[in-house]
Design a protein around this motif. Structure first.
Motif: not given
Ligand code: HEM
Length: 147
Positions: A56-57, A63, A66, A74-75, A78-80, A107-108, A111-112
């Protein structure tokens, strides 16, 4: 796990038929240290080590923007958008604040490992210690496991 182990310097000299020209350390250009520094990210002033979430990071990961800062806004939104990669929560809606709490906890914190707090979280604006500061409870980690 101790995160300091992740940036141990790895030096792998290749066997050589020629002896080094001097007793000085003999380094080839390809023997550069391989660093994988920990990846940090702060939410609500709490600094998390998100290295285990490299997918992710990490560099080039979705991400990555972030990391290295407090990305609370942003969190929450849900904005980057770079304008949202800030600690500032001014004007967030009730829904966004709720989403923030949810991601922060589920999440945070879940998990971390927590590795510290930003100055904003532990100090008052005038730089004096914030006497109301309380470390976060983290069910799965113990700060002494990390250092
Ligand atoms: C089309 C847009 C997006 C899709 C399809 C998407 C999809 C996903 C998916 C599937 C996960 C879960 C992954 C997992 O746990 O295995 C996830 C986690 C996450 N997403 Fe997104 N996401 C999108 C946009 C965004 C945006 C714009 C942000 C902005 C902050 C964001 C922030 C996060 C965060 C912080 C997590 C948690 C990551 C972690 O477990 O450390 N997402 N996203």
């Amino acid at each position: 796990m101790c995160h300091f182990y992740s940036h141990v310097c790895i030096y792998t000299p290749k066997p050589s038929t020629h002896p080094p020209p001097s007793k000085l350390p003999f380094l080839r250009p390809e023997s550069l240290c391989l660093f994988s520094p920990p990846i940090y990210l702060a939410v609500k002033g709490v600094v998390f080590d998100v290295t285990s979430g490299k997918e992710f990071y990490g560099r080039g990961a979705p991400y990555n923007a972030l990391t290295g800062k407090d990305s609370t806004r942003g969190v929450a939104k849900m904005s980057l958008d770079p304008a949202d990669l800030t600690h500032d929560t001014t004007g967030l809606t009730a829904k966004e604040l709720e989403a923030l709490e949810d991601i922060f906890t589920k999440v945070y914190k879940a998990k971390y490992p927590i590795v510290g707090y930003t100055a904003r979280r532990i100090l008052n604006e005038d730089g004096s210690p914030n006497l109301d500061f309380k470390p976060e409870d983290q069910p799965h980690f113990d700060i002494k496991d990390e250092f």
